[in-house]
Design a protein around this motif. Sequence first.
Motif: not given
Length: 250
Positions: A28-29, A171-172, A162-163, A66-68
Amino acid sequence: MQSFDSDGVRIAYLDEGEDDPVLLIHGFASNVAANWVDPRWVRTLTASGRRVIAIDNRGHGQSEKLYDPEAYGAPQMAEDARRLLDHLGVERADVLGYSMGARIAAFLTFAHPERVRSVVFGGLGSHMVRGMVGSGPLAKALEAPRLEDVTNETARSFRLFAEQTKSDLKALAACMRGPREKVLPEELANITVPALVAVGSKDVIGGSGAALAELIPGAQFLEITGRDHMRAVGDSRFKMGVLDFLTSRP
């Protein structure tokens, strides 16, 4: 990096080397570069005479954002990996997943065992079954206006990472709020391909690697001594352990 269409979602991937294919699925990230190129996994595996196929998971790296939240189920992301193998004409591959990537690798193994020659679950132990850190605090940390606004230590570490990987925080956050399908012990007990669990001895995020290995028939366990969740990825003992496993597996 190249890309292909995975049922309407643009997925980026790396494909280097020849002979036995190894599919790498990042955490993740992260992304292909941060998880596999910079820590020299790609160089190590190709130098050992293997073909490295590494996927940028949806919402990560150079893949489509994606944002869903409903678009981010682990079984859906496993199908992206399966379609990548289809796209490249690869019938079977050794699969190495780290953290979230290990969870995706598990669902790929459950759904398509005939495509998985062997599987390595890195950076994820007993919390594959119990669940990892709460998704709510992590999603809120990613949605916070500034890093300084995040007080939860674990959530803050993910926001900082993440940054550093220049990820799309929105998105994350959607990914973190997505479906959290359970991995059941009986599903792990049905895994028949050779399996290796590799977790840092100080990894409180992934949980006990030994406990996960006990749930998988014949699984090997590699403890990455002195490493936590973030620092185990590039450890040379992790790489050598995976190479030994790949060399000795049937």
